[in-house]
Design a protein around this motif. Structure first.
Motif, PDB file in Angstrom:
ATOM      1  N   LEU A 357     -10.345  17.411  48.174  1.00 25.34           N
ATOM      2  CA  LEU A 357     -11.611  17.435  48.897  1.00 25.34           C
ATOM      3  C   LEU A 357     -11.731  18.677  49.769  1.00 25.34           C
ATOM      4  O   LEU A 357     -12.826  19.198  49.995  1.00 25.34           O
ATOM      5  CB  LEU A 357     -11.760  16.178  49.757  1.00 25.34           C
ATOM      6  CG  LEU A 357     -12.093  14.894  49.000  1.00 25.34           C
ATOM      7  CD1 LEU A 357     -11.972  13.675  49.913  1.00 25.34           C
ATOM      8  CD2 LEU A 357     -13.488  14.956  48.390  1.00 25.34           C
ATOM      9  N   GLY A 358     -10.596  19.191  50.234  1.00 23.29           N
ATOM     10  CA  GLY A 358     -10.621  20.349  51.113  1.00 23.29           C
ATOM     11  C   GLY A 358     -10.478  21.688  50.428  1.00 23.29           C
ATOM     12  O   GLY A 358     -10.412  22.732  51.093  1.00 23.29           O
ATOM     13  N   LEU A 359     -10.458  21.711  49.085  1.00 23.14           N
ATOM     14  CA  LEU A 359     -10.199  22.964  48.358  1.00 23.14           C
ATOM     15  C   LEU A 359     -11.200  24.065  48.699  1.00 23.14           C
ATOM     16  O   LEU A 359     -10.830  25.218  48.911  1.00 23.14           O
ATOM     17  CB  LEU A 359     -10.233  22.704  46.843  1.00 23.14           C
ATOM     18  CG  LEU A 359      -8.981  22.075  46.217  1.00 23.14           C
ATOM     19  CD1 LEU A 359      -9.236  21.777  44.754  1.00 23.14           C
ATOM     20  CD2 LEU A 359      -7.785  22.996  46.364  1.00 23.14           C
ATOM     21  N   VAL A 360     -12.485  23.729  48.750  1.00 26.61           N
ATOM     22  CA  VAL A 360     -13.521  24.745  48.937  1.00 26.61           C
ATOM     23  C   VAL A 360     -13.609  25.190  50.396  1.00 26.61           C
ATOM     24  O   VAL A 360     -13.871  26.359  50.690  1.00 26.61           O
ATOM     25  CB  VAL A 360     -14.896  24.217  48.467  1.00 26.61           C
ATOM     26  CG1 VAL A 360     -15.977  25.275  48.648  1.00 26.61           C
ATOM     27  CG2 VAL A 360     -14.827  23.796  46.996  1.00 26.61           C
ATOM     28  N   THR A 361     -13.360  24.263  51.317  1.00 26.17           N
ATOM     29  CA  THR A 361     -13.562  24.563  52.747  1.00 26.17           C
ATOM     30  C   THR A 361     -12.293  25.009  53.454  1.00 26.17           C
ATOM     31  O   THR A 361     -12.322  25.290  54.652  1.00 26.17           O
ATOM     32  CB  THR A 361     -14.120  23.316  53.463  1.00 26.17           C
ATOM     33  OG1 THR A 361     -13.255  22.202  53.201  1.00 26.17           O
ATOM     34  CG2 THR A 361     -15.514  23.001  52.984  1.00 26.17           C
ATOM     35  N   ALA A 380     -12.495  14.785  55.215  1.00 23.55           N
ATOM     36  CA  ALA A 380     -12.214  14.241  53.884  1.00 23.55           C
ATOM     37  C   ALA A 380     -12.383  12.724  53.878  1.00 23.55           C
ATOM     38  O   ALA A 380     -12.940  12.147  52.934  1.00 23.55           O
ATOM     39  CB  ALA A 380     -10.806  14.622  53.443  1.00 23.55           C
ATOM     40  N   GLY A 381     -11.922  12.078  54.920  1.00 24.26           N
ATOM     41  CA  GLY A 381     -12.059  10.625  55.022  1.00 24.26           C
ATOM     42  C   GLY A 381     -13.511  10.194  55.068  1.00 24.26           C
ATOM     43  O   GLY A 381     -13.913   9.205  54.436  1.00 24.26           O
ATOM     44  N   GLU A 382     -14.323  10.959  55.804  1.00 22.01           N
ATOM     45  CA  GLU A 382     -15.745  10.625  55.920  1.00 22.01           C
ATOM     46  C   GLU A 382     -16.460  10.748  54.578  1.00 22.01           C
ATOM     47  O   GLU A 382     -17.245   9.877  54.196  1.00 22.01           O
ATOM     48  CB  GLU A 382     -16.411  11.547  56.950  1.00 22.01           C
ATOM     49  CG  GLU A 382     -16.050  11.218  58.390  1.00 22.01           C
ATOM     50  CD  GLU A 382     -16.618  12.228  59.367  1.00 22.01           C
ATOM     51  OE1 GLU A 382     -17.496  13.027  58.954  1.00 22.01           O
ATOM     52  OE2 GLU A 382     -16.196  12.231  60.534  1.00 22.01           O
ATOM     53  N   VAL A 383     -16.195  11.847  53.849  1.00 25.11           N
ATOM     54  CA  VAL A 383     -16.911  12.035  52.582  1.00 25.11           C
ATOM     55  C   VAL A 383     -16.400  11.068  51.522  1.00 25.11           C
ATOM     56  O   VAL A 383     -17.177  10.580  50.685  1.00 25.11           O
ATOM     57  CB  VAL A 383     -16.822  13.510  52.103  1.00 25.11           C
ATOM     58  CG1 VAL A 383     -15.488  13.820  51.435  1.00 25.11           C
ATOM     59  CG2 VAL A 383     -17.967  13.834  51.142  1.00 25.11           C
ATOM     60  N   ALA A 384     -15.100  10.730  51.545  1.00 29.40           N
ATOM     61  CA  ALA A 384     -14.566   9.747  50.597  1.00 29.40           C
ATOM     62  C   ALA A 384     -15.196   8.380  50.836  1.00 29.40           C
ATOM     63  O   ALA A 384     -15.538   7.656  49.888  1.00 29.40           O
ATOM     64  CB  ALA A 384     -13.050   9.659  50.723  1.00 29.40           C
ATOM     65  N   ALA A 385     -15.385   8.033  52.110  1.00 33.02           N
ATOM     66  CA  ALA A 385     -16.036   6.758  52.433  1.00 33.02           C
ATOM     67  C   ALA A 385     -17.508   6.784  52.016  1.00 33.02           C
ATOM     68  O   ALA A 385     -18.034   5.802  51.479  1.00 33.02           O
ATOM     69  CB  ALA A 385     -15.904   6.486  53.930  1.00 33.02           C
ATOM     70  N   ARG A 386     -18.180   7.905  52.249  1.00 34.12           N
ATOM     71  CA  ARG A 386     -19.596   8.039  51.884  1.00 34.12           C
ATOM     72  C   ARG A 386     -19.801   7.869  50.387  1.00 34.12           C
ATOM     73  O   ARG A 386     -20.773   7.246  49.945  1.00 34.12           O
ATOM     74  CB  ARG A 386     -20.099   9.413  52.341  1.00 34.12           C
ATOM     75  CG  ARG A 386     -21.542   9.711  51.966  1.00 34.12           C
ATOM     76  CD  ARG A 386     -21.917  11.120  52.398  1.00 34.12           C
ATOM     77  NE  ARG A 386     -23.203  11.540  51.855  1.00 34.12           N
ATOM     78  CZ  ARG A 386     -23.658  12.776  51.919  1.00 34.12           C
ATOM     79  NH1 ARG A 386     -22.947  13.718  52.523  1.00 34.12           N
ATOM     80  NH2 ARG A 386     -24.823  13.081  51.385  1.00 34.12           N
ATOM     81  N   LEU A 411     -17.313  15.967  43.370  1.00 32.90           N
ATOM     82  CA  LEU A 411     -18.582  16.045  44.099  1.00 32.90           C
ATOM     83  C   LEU A 411     -18.348  16.199  45.601  1.00 32.90           C
ATOM     84  O   LEU A 411     -19.022  16.974  46.284  1.00 32.90           O
ATOM     85  CB  LEU A 411     -19.401  14.781  43.842  1.00 32.90           C
ATOM     86  CG  LEU A 411     -20.289  14.758  42.606  1.00 32.90           C
ATOM     87  CD1 LEU A 411     -20.676  13.325  42.273  1.00 32.90           C
ATOM     88  CD2 LEU A 411     -21.532  15.592  42.802  1.00 32.90           C
ATOM     89  N   GLY A 412     -17.360  15.460  46.093  1.00 34.83           N
ATOM     90  CA  GLY A 412     -17.095  15.445  47.523  1.00 34.83           C
ATOM     91  C   GLY A 412     -16.718  16.796  48.093  1.00 34.83           C
ATOM     92  O   GLY A 412     -17.108  17.134  49.218  1.00 34.83           O
TER      93      GLY A 412
END
Length: 516
Positions: A357-361, A380-386, A411-412
């Protein structure tokens, strides 16, 4: 092994199968059976346990509890050799071919015909040619696998399985990468095998294929078998069994207010691949790109993203011209790409959910050479939950997630990057209907927030249902554009199979183009 029991027409039976992995119960008391000469569809959401179940039958996993019977006799399948000996062959969703070997060598890998102790290459090529003809693949047995496209790789996998003369054939999403014509060929093959008494376990997320090909359906949900039903069961009832609820709208597109053009492509050309491609995508808009396999759709968007080169033309994002062949520049400008091959190009399979999830940022989150790990983990936790990623935790290895949850992770990472132009290449391939609707709703959220979305899909109903405008490609060119209100499957296909006025340009023509 126990004594033989049961129905003589029954090839295979699984009773009370249970399997757990660290933090996850993958299967919980699953029952399943397969008869001679039937297609038994195994249906369920991503993460329901289908892949784990078939890996029990192929020898990749062993059950923690329960038993497997073949021809009424209890067996233990500890390795692929055991499955092969029992007449069980599996065609996985992920290809198991060796790129540097020929098609013939891949089909008979480890089982090459021999003469006087040596590999009989003449016989191997001849037998491979017969199998390739049977599955309708017009390639030489001597072709290197690395030179084949995805659809032909799938048909080679099917030829390989046929070479085993299996009595039980397991097919995991075999139509996901095939054109409608190739799907028709595959169905002819499957029906022929069924007529010969072969039992087929068929996994698909295309509900229309179930009634067309299947005899019975077993539905898995959350690792349990929740029902068995005839293949003629209506699709909405199958969906309800799969997800535990009704899905009222399959393509819930909510059209947003459109604004300025965020992505503008002019004259994009690559010799022999695509030519004079012009289009724009506005803020709040979904533009679908339809066309047959090989039309050049993926090649164009990869060039836009900087992953592949192009010879002429311009790409502008929010009015600024983008440097060609520069992925970092594309990302910095706000372009994100969900690639067709999520495993090979979209993920680091051995890394964790958090790391992917953090690869791009990762670069932008660094301050003074140090990364804010706590901040990255929280985001990462927030977007995985979303996105509703089903996982044991952020530290879980991405390769152990189901296909749908892997796609959510891809997508995340672009959601975290706050991409303003998102390119989706086959975004729902191999994903169950429930996860598809979740992705469609995310597309709505993105466009409502002012993002521009480009969506390539071989699933025509999906393109029609989720696009505001549809561009049709054929032979490397855009051959037509349809507004959502005017688009039908027939109209799209008429453009896709028509002949463009020009073919893709030669290198000489390109030099002339550059001179202007």
């Amino acid at each position: 092994m126990s004594e033989r029991t049961g129905d003589p027409e029954e090839l295979l039976r699984l009773e009370g199968i249970g399997k757990s992995f660290p933090g996850v119960v993958a299967l919980d008391g699953v029952d399943f059976d397969l008869r001679r000469g039937e297609v038994h569809v195994l249906l369920g959401e991503n993460g329901a346990g289908k892949s784990t179940l078939i890996k029990m039958l192929s020898g990749a996993h062993r059950p923690d509890r329960g038993r497997i019977l073949v021809d009424g006799t209890e067996v233990r399948i500890n390795a692929a050799r055991d499955a092969e000996r029992l007449g069980i062959a599996t065609i996985y969703q992920e290809f198991t071919l060796v790129p540097e070997l020929t098609v013939a060598e891949n089909i008979f890998l480890g089982r090459q015909p021999r003469r006087f102790g040596m590999i009989d290459r003449k016989r191997m090529r001849a037998e491979a040619a017969e199998l390739l003809e049977r599955v309708g693949v017009p390639v030489s047995p001597d072709t290197k696998v690395r030179d084949l496209g995805i659809a032909r790789l799938q048909m080679v996998e099917i030829a390989k399985a046929l070479s085993l003369r299996a009595r039980v054939l397991i097919m995991d999403e075999p139509t996901a990468v095939l054109t409608p014509e190739e799907v028709d060929k595959l169905f002819v093959i499957v029906r022929g095998l069924r007529a010969e008494g072969v039992g087929i376990v068929f996994i698909t997320h295309h509900l229309d294929e179930i009634a067309a090909l299947g005899d019975r359906v077993t539905v898995l949900r959350d690792g349990r078998s929740v029902g068995r039903t005839p293949a003629s069961t209506p699709a909405d009832e199958l969906v309800r069994m799969m997800v535990g609820r009704s899905i009222e709208q399959q393509y819930p597109r909510e059209r947003a207010e459109t604004g300025a053009a965020l992505l503008v492509i002019e004259g994009l050309t690559r010799a022999g691949v695509f030519a004079e491609v012009d289009f724009e995508v506005r803020s709040g808009e979904v533009v679908g790109i339809a066309g047959l396999v090989g039309a050049g759709r993926t090649e164009v968007v990869r060039a836009v993203f900087g992953a592949d080169p192009y010879d002429a033309g311009t790409v502008r994002v929010a009015g600024a011209r983008l440097r060609r062949n520069d992925v970092h520049a594309a990302v910095a400008a706000g372009i994100g790409l969900i690639p067709e091959d999520r495993k090979g190009q979209g993920l680091l399979l051995d890394a964790s959910v958090e790391e992917n999830l953090g690869l791009v940022t990762l670069r932008s989150a660094a301050r003074g050479g140090f990364v804010d790990r706590a901040g990255q983990r929280a985001a990462a936790g927030e977007v995985a939950a979303r996105l509703g990623v089903r996982m044991a935790g952020l530290d879980q290895q991405v390769r152990t997630l189901s296909g749908g949850n892997q796609q959510k992770v891809v997508l995340g990472k672009w959601l975290l990057a706050e991409s303003k132009v998102l390119i989706l290449d086959e975004p729902t391939r191999g994903i169950d209907v429930g996860a598809k609707v979740e992705i469609y709703r995310l597309i709505n959220e993105l466009t409502a927030a002012g993002a521009a979305v480009v969506m390539i899909s071989s699933d025509l109903p999906e393109v029609l249902g989720m696009s505001d405008r549809i561009l049709v490609m054929a032979r490397g060119r855009i051959v037509g554009e349809l507004a959502a209100a005017d688009a039908t499957q027939d109209a799209v296909m008429a453009l896709a199979v028509g002949s463009p006025t020009q073919t893709t340009p030669s290198s000489t023509e390109l030099e002339s183009h550059r001179g202007h």
